[in-house]
Design a protein around this motif. Structure first.
Motif, PDB file in Angstrom:
ATOM      1  N   ILE A   1       0.876  -1.171   0.000  1.00  0.00           N
ATOM      2  CA  ILE A   1       0.000   0.000   0.000  1.00  0.00           C
ATOM      3  C   ILE A   1       0.911   1.219   0.000  1.00  0.00           C
ATOM      4  CG2 ILE A   1      -1.777   1.274   1.263  1.00  0.00           C
ATOM      5  CD1 ILE A   1      -2.519  -1.430   2.601  1.00  0.00           C
ATOM      6  N   VAL A   2       0.805   2.059  -1.021  1.00  0.00           N
ATOM      7  CA  VAL A   2       1.730   3.184  -1.177  1.00  0.00           C
ATOM      8  C   VAL A   2       0.944   4.488  -1.285  1.00  0.00           C
ATOM      9  CG1 VAL A   2       3.532   4.200  -2.620  1.00  0.00           C
ATOM     10  CG2 VAL A   2       3.439   1.715  -2.300  1.00  0.00           C
ATOM     11  N   ASP A   3       1.231   5.410  -0.400  1.00  0.00           N
ATOM     12  CA  ASP A   3       0.619   6.734  -0.432  1.00  0.00           C
ATOM     13  C   ASP A   3       1.267   7.567  -1.541  1.00  0.00           C
ATOM     14  OD1 ASP A   3      -0.872   8.992   0.379  1.00  0.00           O
ATOM     15  OD2 ASP A   3       0.818   9.687   1.587  1.00  0.00           O
ATOM     16  N   TRP A   4       0.472   8.374  -2.221  1.00  0.00           N
ATOM     17  CA  TRP A   4       1.012   9.197  -3.312  1.00  0.00           C
ATOM     18  C   TRP A   4       1.954  10.261  -2.771  1.00  0.00           C
ATOM     19  CZ3 TRP A   4      -1.654  10.000  -8.467  1.00  0.00           C
ATOM     20  CH2 TRP A   4      -0.966  10.937  -9.261  1.00  0.00           C
ATOM     21  N   ARG A   5       1.487  10.989  -1.746  1.00  0.00           N
ATOM     22  CA  ARG A   5       2.218  12.160  -1.286  1.00  0.00           C
ATOM     23  C   ARG A   5       3.107  11.800  -0.110  1.00  0.00           C
ATOM     24  NH1 ARG A   5      -1.229  17.503  -0.440  1.00  0.00           N
ATOM     25  NH2 ARG A   5      -0.323  18.054   1.541  1.00  0.00           N
ATOM     26  N   MET A   6       4.391  11.583  -0.381  1.00  0.00           N
ATOM     27  CA  MET A   6       5.352  11.268   0.672  1.00  0.00           C
ATOM     28  C   MET A   6       6.608  12.111   0.473  1.00  0.00           C
ATOM     29  SD  MET A   6       5.186   7.131   1.205  1.00  0.00           S
ATOM     30  CE  MET A   6       5.548   6.738  -0.515  1.00  0.00           C
ATOM     31  N   PRO A   7       7.325  12.375   1.562  1.00  0.00           N
ATOM     32  CA  PRO A   7       8.569  13.144   1.438  1.00  0.00           C
ATOM     33  C   PRO A   7       9.681  12.321   0.795  1.00  0.00           C
ATOM     34  CG  PRO A   7       8.270  12.410   3.696  1.00  0.00           C
ATOM     35  CD  PRO A   7       7.002  12.054   2.961  1.00  0.00           C
ATOM     36  N   VAL A   8      10.702  13.011   0.317  1.00  0.00           N
ATOM     37  CA  VAL A   8      11.894  12.443  -0.301  1.00  0.00           C
ATOM     38  C   VAL A   8      11.581  11.895  -1.697  1.00  0.00           C
ATOM     39  CG1 VAL A   8      13.844  10.849  -0.106  1.00  0.00           C
ATOM     40  CG2 VAL A   8      12.850  11.865   1.962  1.00  0.00           C
ATOM     41  N   LYS A   9      10.629  10.964  -1.766  1.00  0.00           N
ATOM     42  CA  LYS A   9      10.249  10.371  -3.041  1.00  0.00           C
ATOM     43  C   LYS A   9       8.744  10.124  -3.001  1.00  0.00           C
ATOM     44  CE  LYS A   9      13.138   7.288  -4.414  1.00  0.00           C
ATOM     45  NZ  LYS A   9      13.902   8.020  -5.464  1.00  0.00           N
ATOM     46  N   SER A  10       8.024  10.632  -3.986  1.00  0.00           N
ATOM     47  CA  SER A  10       6.568  10.480  -3.984  1.00  0.00           C
ATOM     48  C   SER A  10       6.168   9.034  -4.252  1.00  0.00           C
ATOM     49  CB  SER A  10       5.938  11.387  -5.044  1.00  0.00           C
ATOM     50  OG  SER A  10       6.201  10.886  -6.348  1.00  0.00           O
ATOM     51  N   GLY A  11       4.897   8.754  -4.036  1.00  0.00           N
ATOM     52  CA  GLY A  11       4.407   7.406  -4.284  1.00  0.00           C
ATOM     53  C   GLY A  11       4.523   6.997  -5.736  1.00  0.00           C
ATOM     54  N   VAL A  12       4.191   7.920  -6.673  1.00  0.00           N
ATOM     55  CA  VAL A  12       4.269   7.558  -8.082  1.00  0.00           C
ATOM     56  C   VAL A  12       5.724   7.347  -8.509  1.00  0.00           C
ATOM     57  CG1 VAL A  12       2.079   8.559  -8.813  1.00  0.00           C
ATOM     58  CG2 VAL A  12       4.102  10.005  -8.704  1.00  0.00           C
ATOM     59  N   GLU A  13       6.634   8.137  -7.955  1.00  0.00           N
ATOM     60  CA  GLU A  13       8.051   7.932  -8.251  1.00  0.00           C
ATOM     61  C   GLU A  13       8.523   6.592  -7.701  1.00  0.00           C
ATOM     62  OE1 GLU A  13       9.821  12.489  -8.238  1.00  0.00           O
ATOM     63  OE2 GLU A  13       9.504  11.456  -6.340  1.00  0.00           O
ATOM     64  N   THR A  14       8.072   6.272  -6.497  1.00  0.00           N
ATOM     65  CA  THR A  14       8.439   5.009  -5.866  1.00  0.00           C
ATOM     66  C   THR A  14       7.967   3.821  -6.697  1.00  0.00           C
ATOM     67  OG1 THR A  14       8.348   5.991  -3.653  1.00  0.00           O
ATOM     68  CG2 THR A  14       8.155   3.596  -3.790  1.00  0.00           C
ATOM     69  N   VAL A  15       6.699   3.876  -7.125  1.00  0.00           N
ATOM     70  CA  VAL A  15       6.138   2.775  -7.912  1.00  0.00           C
ATOM     71  C   VAL A  15       6.857   2.649  -9.255  1.00  0.00           C
ATOM     72  CG1 VAL A  15       4.068   1.931  -9.092  1.00  0.00           C
ATOM     73  CG2 VAL A  15       3.889   2.905  -6.793  1.00  0.00           C
ATOM     74  N   ALA A  16       7.076   3.785  -9.911  1.00  0.00           N
ATOM     75  CA  ALA A  16       7.744   3.756 -11.212  1.00  0.00           C
ATOM     76  C   ALA A  16       9.139   3.151 -11.112  1.00  0.00           C
ATOM     77  CB  ALA A  16       7.815   5.170 -11.795  1.00  0.00           C
ATOM     78  N   GLU A  17       9.892   3.539 -10.102  1.00  0.00           N
ATOM     79  CA  GLU A  17      11.254   3.020  -9.940  1.00  0.00           C
ATOM     80  C   GLU A  17      11.240   1.548  -9.542  1.00  0.00           C
ATOM     81  OE1 GLU A  17      14.019   5.463  -7.766  1.00  0.00           O
ATOM     82  OE2 GLU A  17      12.972   7.294  -8.378  1.00  0.00           O
ATOM     83  N   ALA A  18      10.246   1.151  -8.751  1.00  0.00           N
ATOM     84  CA  ALA A  18      10.129  -0.259  -8.364  1.00  0.00           C
ATOM     85  C   ALA A  18       9.853  -1.123  -9.594  1.00  0.00           C
ATOM     86  CB  ALA A  18       9.023  -0.433  -7.328  1.00  0.00           C
ATOM     87  N   ARG A  19       8.937  -0.666 -10.462  1.00  0.00           N
ATOM     88  CA  ARG A  19       8.629  -1.434 -11.671  1.00  0.00           C
ATOM     89  C   ARG A  19       9.840  -1.496 -12.597  1.00  0.00           C
ATOM     90  NH1 ARG A  19       4.969  -3.950  -9.088  1.00  0.00           N
ATOM     91  NH2 ARG A  19       2.839  -3.151  -9.151  1.00  0.00           N
ATOM     92  N   ALA A  20      10.555  -0.379 -12.702  1.00  0.00           N
ATOM     93  CA  ALA A  20      11.749  -0.356 -13.547  1.00  0.00           C
ATOM     94  C   ALA A  20      12.816  -1.322 -13.039  1.00  0.00           C
ATOM     95  CB  ALA A  20      12.315   1.055 -13.615  1.00  0.00           C
ATOM     96  N   ALA A  21      12.813  -1.553 -11.722  1.00  0.00           N
ATOM     97  CA  ALA A  21      13.784  -2.466 -11.115  1.00  0.00           C
ATOM     98  C   ALA A  21      13.311  -3.918 -11.169  1.00  0.00           C
ATOM     99  CB  ALA A  21      14.044  -2.055  -9.665  1.00  0.00           C
ATOM    100  N   GLY A  22      12.135  -4.153 -11.750  1.00  0.00           N
ATOM    101  CA  GLY A  22      11.639  -5.518 -11.886  1.00  0.00           C
ATOM    102  C   GLY A  22      10.780  -6.006 -10.744  1.00  0.00           C
ATOM    103  N   VAL A  23      10.377  -5.108  -9.840  1.00  0.00           N
ATOM    104  CA  VAL A  23       9.519  -5.495  -8.714  1.00  0.00           C
ATOM    105  C   VAL A  23       8.115  -5.783  -9.231  1.00  0.00           C
ATOM    106  CG1 VAL A  23       8.463  -4.728  -6.551  1.00  0.00           C
ATOM    107  CG2 VAL A  23      10.855  -4.157  -7.054  1.00  0.00           C
ATOM    108  N   ARG A  24       7.584  -6.964  -8.917  1.00  0.00           N
ATOM    109  CA  ARG A  24       6.264  -7.374  -9.415  1.00  0.00           C
ATOM    110  C   ARG A  24       5.198  -7.378  -8.325  1.00  0.00           C
ATOM    111  NH1 ARG A  24       6.356 -12.551 -13.063  1.00  0.00           N
ATOM    112  NH2 ARG A  24       4.296 -11.687 -13.490  1.00  0.00           N
ATOM    113  N   THR A  25       5.541  -6.923  -7.147  1.00  0.00           N
ATOM    114  CA  THR A  25       4.589  -6.886  -6.038  1.00  0.00           C
ATOM    115  C   THR A  25       3.334  -6.104  -6.428  1.00  0.00           C
ATOM    116  OG1 THR A  25       6.384  -6.926  -4.425  1.00  0.00           O
ATOM    117  CG2 THR A  25       4.241  -6.142  -3.642  1.00  0.00           C
ATOM    118  N   PRO A  26       2.131  -6.651  -6.201  1.00  0.00           N
ATOM    119  CA  PRO A  26       0.910  -5.883  -6.447  1.00  0.00           C
ATOM    120  C   PRO A  26       0.885  -4.635  -5.563  1.00  0.00           C
ATOM    121  CG  PRO A  26       0.405  -8.202  -6.120  1.00  0.00           C
ATOM    122  CD  PRO A  26       1.834  -8.022  -5.746  1.00  0.00           C
TER     123      PRO A  26
END
Length: 222
Positions: free
Chosen positions: A49-74
């Motif tokens: 569960i990832v909140d959109w608005r977070m400090p340091v790195k936003s939720g959308v940035e976090t998700v995008a980088e996770a997918r780019a790294a091959g993370v398949r977690t729903p």
């Protein structure tokens, strides 16, 4: 099973953690995106569960980088942003679902269970071994169709063993997936005690929990 909660609001984060734990999940919780990304890259989660608005790195940035790294977690995006454009951006970034605050906790649970059931995630609707059957949606274990009463910890262990069957699951993997603090389980006889209770509860089943000395446990028929 293990869930990641990334939410910068400490009060809401505490509510999410408590509610998920009450429903049988083991929860890791962080308050900013960089930490969430590290957890997603390091650990294996059933869902995040990832909140959109977070400090340091936003939720959308976090998700995008996770997918780019091959993370398949729903991933369920949790946010107060409720426009159609926001939803499109969140989903296009790599989130699997999108829930707007404020939300009903029962709806959150239903969405998490739906994510766990998706065939694309290689999660079967039911997991079986012999006459043992585990339903991830209801988190109910049955032996020959008869429900087996389990604690939340026992449920987590048997689900993990069934998902990995017939492979051996190490003690460390069990501790990491089922306990909040891995060291609390690995450094004691806690896992052995819970395995013993599980064996007693499924003793009439055709499936057995076997000890693989020096490694861990496996569940198999026969």
């Amino acid at each position: 099973m293990r869930v990641l909660v990334a939410e910068d609001d400490s009060a809401l984060r505490a509510v999410l953690v408590r509610g998920l734990q009450d429903n049988g999940y083991t929860v890791d919780a962080v308050g900013e995106g960089a930490a969430a990304l590290t957890h997603l890259r390091t650990y294996e989660y059933e869902v995040a569960i990832v909140d959109w608005r977070m400090p340091v790195k936003s939720g959308v940035e976090t998700v995008a980088e996770a997918r780019a790294a091959g993370v398949r977690t729903p991933i369920l995006m949790l946010t107060a942003r409720d426009t159609a454009a926001d939803r499109i951006q969140g989903l296009n970034t790599g989130s699997d679902d999108y829930l707007v605050k404020p939300f009903d906790f029962e709806e959150l649970l239903a969405r998490l269970r739906a994510l766990q059931r998706r065939p694309a995630l290689r999660l079967d609707p039911e997991i079986t071994c012999g006459d043992l059957c585990f339903d991830p949606a209801t988190r109910v274990l049955t032996v020959s169709g008869q429900p087996v009463p389990l604690t939340a910890t026992e449920t987590g262990i048997v689900e993990l063993l069934l998902r990995r069957s017939p492979a051996v699951v190490t003690r460390r993997s069990i501790a990491l997936q089922v306990w909040d603090e891995e060291a609390d389980a690995v450094g004691s006889n806690t896992i052995d005690v819970h395995i013993g209770r599980l064996r007693a509860k499924i003793d009439r089943s055709t499936a057995r929990i076997e000890t693989v000395r020096g490694t861990g446990y496996r569940i198999a028929e026969g």
